[in-house]
Scaffold this motif. Structure first.
Motif, PDB file in Angstrom:
ATOM      1  N   SER A  53     -19.729   1.889  -7.913  1.00 42.22           N
ATOM      2  CA  SER A  53     -19.225   2.106  -6.551  1.00 42.22           C
ATOM      3  C   SER A  53     -20.351   2.078  -5.515  1.00 42.22           C
ATOM      4  N   LYS A  54     -21.576   2.341  -5.954  1.00 43.66           N
ATOM      5  CA  LYS A  54     -22.735   2.286  -5.061  1.00 43.66           C
ATOM      6  C   LYS A  54     -23.332   0.884  -4.986  1.00 43.66           C
ATOM      7  N   GLY A  55     -22.763  -0.042  -5.778  1.00 39.48           N
ATOM      8  CA  GLY A  55     -23.200  -1.432  -5.732  1.00 39.48           C
ATOM      9  C   GLY A  55     -24.416  -1.754  -6.580  1.00 39.48           C
ATOM     10  N   LEU A  56     -24.738  -0.908  -7.537  1.00 36.62           N
ATOM     11  CA  LEU A  56     -25.897  -1.180  -8.383  1.00 36.62           C
ATOM     12  C   LEU A  56     -25.645  -2.356  -9.314  1.00 36.62           C
ATOM     13  N   ASP A  57     -26.701  -3.032  -9.670  1.00 36.36           N
ATOM     14  CA  ASP A  57     -26.685  -4.196 -10.550  1.00 36.36           C
ATOM     15  C   ASP A  57     -26.236  -3.801 -11.958  1.00 36.36           C
ATOM     16  N   THR A  58     -25.461  -4.683 -12.591  1.00 35.20           N
ATOM     17  CA  THR A  58     -24.942  -4.438 -13.936  1.00 35.20           C
ATOM     18  C   THR A  58     -26.063  -4.157 -14.932  1.00 35.20           C
ATOM     19  N   GLU A  59     -27.145  -4.922 -14.871  1.00 34.56           N
ATOM     20  CA  GLU A  59     -28.252  -4.726 -15.814  1.00 34.56           C
ATOM     21  C   GLU A  59     -28.875  -3.346 -15.643  1.00 34.56           C
ATOM     22  N   THR A  65     -27.341   3.754 -18.479  1.00 35.48           N
ATOM     23  CA  THR A  65     -26.291   4.460 -19.221  1.00 35.48           C
ATOM     24  C   THR A  65     -26.269   4.146 -20.710  1.00 35.48           C
ATOM     25  N   GLY A  66     -26.826   3.001 -21.071  1.00 36.26           N
ATOM     26  CA  GLY A  66     -26.748   2.585 -22.473  1.00 36.26           C
ATOM     27  C   GLY A  66     -25.414   1.954 -22.832  1.00 36.26           C
ATOM     28  N   LEU A  67     -24.568   1.718 -21.827  1.00 39.15           N
ATOM     29  CA  LEU A  67     -23.273   1.088 -22.089  1.00 39.15           C
ATOM     30  C   LEU A  67     -23.463  -0.402 -22.343  1.00 39.15           C
ATOM     31  N   SER A  68     -22.554  -0.978 -23.093  1.00 41.82           N
ATOM     32  CA  SER A  68     -22.624  -2.399 -23.410  1.00 41.82           C
ATOM     33  C   SER A  68     -22.215  -3.243 -22.204  1.00 41.82           C
ATOM     34  N   GLN A  69     -22.506  -4.532 -22.277  1.00 46.25           N
ATOM     35  CA  GLN A  69     -22.104  -5.456 -21.224  1.00 46.25           C
ATOM     36  C   GLN A  69     -20.590  -5.448 -21.064  1.00 46.25           C
TER      37      GLN A  69
END
Length: 77
Positions: A53-59, A65-69
């Protein structure tokens, strides 16, 4: 060690009861680990949603967070 040695003197019924208790304890530990892991994942997802929601880059979100793609992609849809 004493308990291990003492088990050799237990009756078949005592051994079966001991094994049932041992299995139940293992099951309970497994349920607790699963709940803990689910809680951690929910926390990571909550943080990731805020970062999206803050517009941060996916990478950057993946790294933070350690979350997957795949999990990151789901948050953006």
């Amino acid at each position: 060690a004493f308990e291990e040695a003492d088990r050799h003197n237990w009756s078949k019924l005592e051994l079966e009861e001991y094994n049932k208790i041992f299995i139940r304890e293992g099951d309970e530990q497994g349920r607790l680990r699963l709940a803990e892991n689910r809680g951690k994942l929910e926390g990571k997802l909550e943080v990731a949603k805020k970062l999206v929601s803050k517009g941060l880059d996916t990478e950057l979100i993946k790294e933070a967070t350690g979350l997957s793609q795949e999990e990151n992609n789901k948050l953006r849809n």
